[in-house]
Design a protein around this motif. Structure first.
Motif, PDB file in Angstrom:
ATOM      1  N   GLU A 156       0.967  -1.130   0.129  1.00  0.00           N
ATOM      2  CA  GLU A 156       0.032  -0.026   0.062  1.00  0.00           C
ATOM      3  C   GLU A 156       0.802   1.471   0.015  1.00  0.00           C
ATOM      4  O   GLU A 156       1.729   1.459   0.906  1.00  0.00           O
TER       5      GLU A 156
ATOM      6  N   ASP B 152       0.262   5.043   0.966  1.00  0.00           N
ATOM      7  CA  ASP B 152      -0.620   5.648   1.372  1.00  0.00           C
ATOM      8  C   ASP B 152      -0.340   7.297   1.295  1.00  0.00           C
ATOM      9  O   ASP B 152       0.724   7.652   1.162  1.00  0.00           O
TER      10      ASP B 152
ATOM     11  N   ASP C 112     -14.808   6.165  12.543  1.00  0.00           N
ATOM     12  CA  ASP C 112     -14.046   5.485  11.486  1.00  0.00           C
ATOM     13  C   ASP C 112     -13.825   4.105  11.381  1.00  0.00           C
ATOM     14  O   ASP C 112     -12.853   3.643  10.753  1.00  0.00           O
ATOM     15  N   SER C 113     -14.469   3.318  12.400  1.00  0.00           N
ATOM     16  CA  SER C 113     -14.358   2.004  12.543  1.00  0.00           C
ATOM     17  C   SER C 113     -15.820   1.342  12.627  1.00  0.00           C
ATOM     18  O   SER C 113     -16.110   1.572  13.879  1.00  0.00           O
TER      19      SER C 113
ATOM     20  N   ASP D 164     -18.309  -1.663  13.070  1.00  0.00           N
ATOM     21  CA  ASP D 164     -18.534  -3.053  13.447  1.00  0.00           C
ATOM     22  C   ASP D 164     -19.626  -3.432  12.992  1.00  0.00           C
ATOM     23  O   ASP D 164     -21.028  -3.019  13.653  1.00  0.00           O
TER      24      ASP D 164
ATOM     25  N   ARG E 224      -7.693  -8.503   1.505  1.00  0.00           N
ATOM     26  CA  ARG E 224      -7.496  -7.413   1.903  1.00  0.00           C
ATOM     27  C   ARG E 224      -8.472  -7.001   3.205  1.00  0.00           C
ATOM     28  O   ARG E 224      -9.440  -7.512   3.029  1.00  0.00           O
ATOM     29  N   THR E 225      -8.011  -5.945   4.060  1.00  0.00           N
ATOM     30  CA  THR E 225      -8.905  -5.543   5.031  1.00  0.00           C
ATOM     31  C   THR E 225     -10.073  -4.782   4.371  1.00  0.00           C
ATOM     32  O   THR E 225      -9.642  -3.813   3.588  1.00  0.00           O
TER      33      THR E 225
ATOM     34  N   ARG F 211     -12.291  -1.967   3.679  1.00  0.00           N
ATOM     35  CA  ARG F 211     -12.084  -0.566   4.307  1.00  0.00           C
ATOM     36  C   ARG F 211     -12.867   0.324   2.945  1.00  0.00           C
ATOM     37  O   ARG F 211     -13.128  -0.202   2.169  1.00  0.00           O
TER      38      ARG F 211
ATOM     39  N   ILE G  99     -10.508   7.349   5.742  1.00  0.00           N
ATOM     40  CA  ILE G  99     -10.589   5.695   5.566  1.00  0.00           C
ATOM     41  C   ILE G  99     -11.677   5.043   6.904  1.00  0.00           C
ATOM     42  O   ILE G  99     -11.352   5.402   8.027  1.00  0.00           O
TER      43      ILE G  99
ATOM     44  N   LYS H 162     -12.714   1.733   8.475  1.00  0.00           N
ATOM     45  CA  LYS H 162     -12.522   0.111   8.536  1.00  0.00           C
ATOM     46  C   LYS H 162     -13.916  -0.367   8.812  1.00  0.00           C
ATOM     47  O   LYS H 162     -14.522  -0.056   9.672  1.00  0.00           O
TER      48      LYS H 162
ATOM     49  N   HIS I 269     -15.645  -4.025  10.306  1.00  0.00           N
ATOM     50  CA  HIS I 269     -15.393  -5.153  11.000  1.00  0.00           C
ATOM     51  C   HIS I 269     -16.485  -6.198  10.867  1.00  0.00           C
ATOM     52  O   HIS I 269     -17.619  -5.863  11.189  1.00  0.00           O
TER      53      HIS I 269
END
Length: 356
Positions: free
Chosen positions: A147, A149, A263-264, A266, A333-334, A336, A350, A352, A354
């Motif tokens: 990556e 960035d 920004d995360s 779940d 890839r994670t 996002r 970004i 993320k 979950h």
């Protein structure tokens, strides 16, 4: 009479033209990287060449660019279609990087065929102390995802992947299917059994087309001409940011301001469900219109929906995110979500995702 003269001229020119192109030296790998070379220990690079012409190849002389480089080459004629070798020995008497060129002068061309030997002279060999958890074809690496960035337009950036050769044969790793904005070099060019090397991938941001996310896949082969396969895939992504360098203090004070509720995100566990959904609130706490210029996903399996790409001061927009089990669970890839905005302090955001 004129016709006879023209024919005579063609006969005179024809054989000369044929002779000029009757021999040709093919050098599949004109550059050999020796990697680390211990100080005061000569190193030899062996180039495999071929006379791809129709007549004998005569090597007249080989010139090196310094007295520290010695060349060995065939003194007799090389038959048409035959392969031959040129050995270049470099006497490593100075520390640091070296890049030595050798010119082969022959009856194949008026200009020499150039070969290059390069590497790094060190007092003591150093090796990568990490592990090689990723299996890519016959080789092992420390990563299969790269990556770049926060890339600014005009920047030239590099990333490294460490390669291990667990096989019983010497390999010549090569990175395949590179787009024009990427270049790659492997050092050393050949890796003996049980030894390791490094692949350096260089990004030229000037050749990226759009702001935001650009993704591609490249492939690690064990030798030139190796087959491309998913099992050898390395993902490469780059995020190119817009520039705000020309904004003055007044413009910066009046700029929009991006605020995310999180920004995360779940989304929980699929547990047999085909989809999971969630929402994020985007607020503009600035003084001018906030624009969402790009909304992209780093991996397949995510679906997004934005209520508005233009958010006025004090207003909000809602971003809906859906995770699709069938696609997402197959991704390396994670997951996002990327947003590119006109907020100078948050040109990139970004989120993320979950899931379980």
């Amino acid at each position: 009479m004129k016709t006879k003269k023209k024919l005579l001229m063609l006969l005179m020119v024809g054989p000369m033209g044929l002779t000029a192109h009757a021999q040709r030296i093919d050098a599949p790998n004109p550059v050999i990287d020796c990697g680390q070379v211990v100080f005061r220990n000569p190193v030899t690079a062996e180039f495999e060449l071929r006379n791809s012409g129709r007549h004998d190849l005569i090597i007249q002389k080989v010139r090196t660019d310094c007295g520290c480089t010695v060349a060995e080459y065939p003194r007799s004629a090389v038959k048409a279609g035959d392969e031959f070798k040129v050995k270049i020995t470099f006497d490593a008497k100075q520390m640091g990087h070296f890049n030595k060129q050798v010119g082969i002068y022959s009856n194949a061309n008026a200009s020499p065929t150039l070969l290059t030997v390069k590497g790094m002279v060190v007092r003591e060999l150093t090796s990568f102390t990490g592990s090689y958890p990723v299996e890519l074809g016959d080789l092992r690496t420390d990563a299969d995802d790269i990556e770049f960035d926060d890339v600014n337009k005009g920047a030239i950036l590099t990333k490294k992947i460490h390669i291990s050769n667990p096989t019983s044969s010497t390999v010549q790793p090569v990175l395949m299917h590179l787009p024009n904005y990427l270049k790659a070099e492997v050092s050393p060019s050949k890796i003996a059994p049980g030894h390791a090397g490094t692949a350096t991938i260089t990004l030229d941001s000037r050749l990226l087309r759009d702001y935001g996310l650009t993704q591609t896949s490249i492939y690690l082969g064990a030798f030139p001409g190796d087959k491309v396969a998913r099992s050898k895939e390395i993902g490469v992504s780059a995020v190119l940011l817009p520039s705000f360098n020309k904004m003055n203090d007044t413009e910066l004070a009046l700029a929009p301001k991006l605020v995310l509720s999180t920004d995360s995100l779940d989304l929980g566990a699929f547990n047999g469900k085909s989809k999971l959904k969630g929402n994020i609130t985007i607020t503009n706490n600035g003084r001018t219109t906030l624009r969402i210029n790009n909304l992209q996903m780093f991996s397949a399996g995510l679906q997004v929906s934005l209520s508005s790409t233009r958010i006025e001061p004090g207003q909000q927009a809602r971003l809906k995110i859906t995770a699709v089990a069938r696609e997402l669970l197959r991704q390396k890839r994670t997951p996002r979500v990327l947003m590119i905005t006109n907020d100078p302090q948050h040109a990139k955001a970004i989120i993320k995702i979950h899931v379980k």
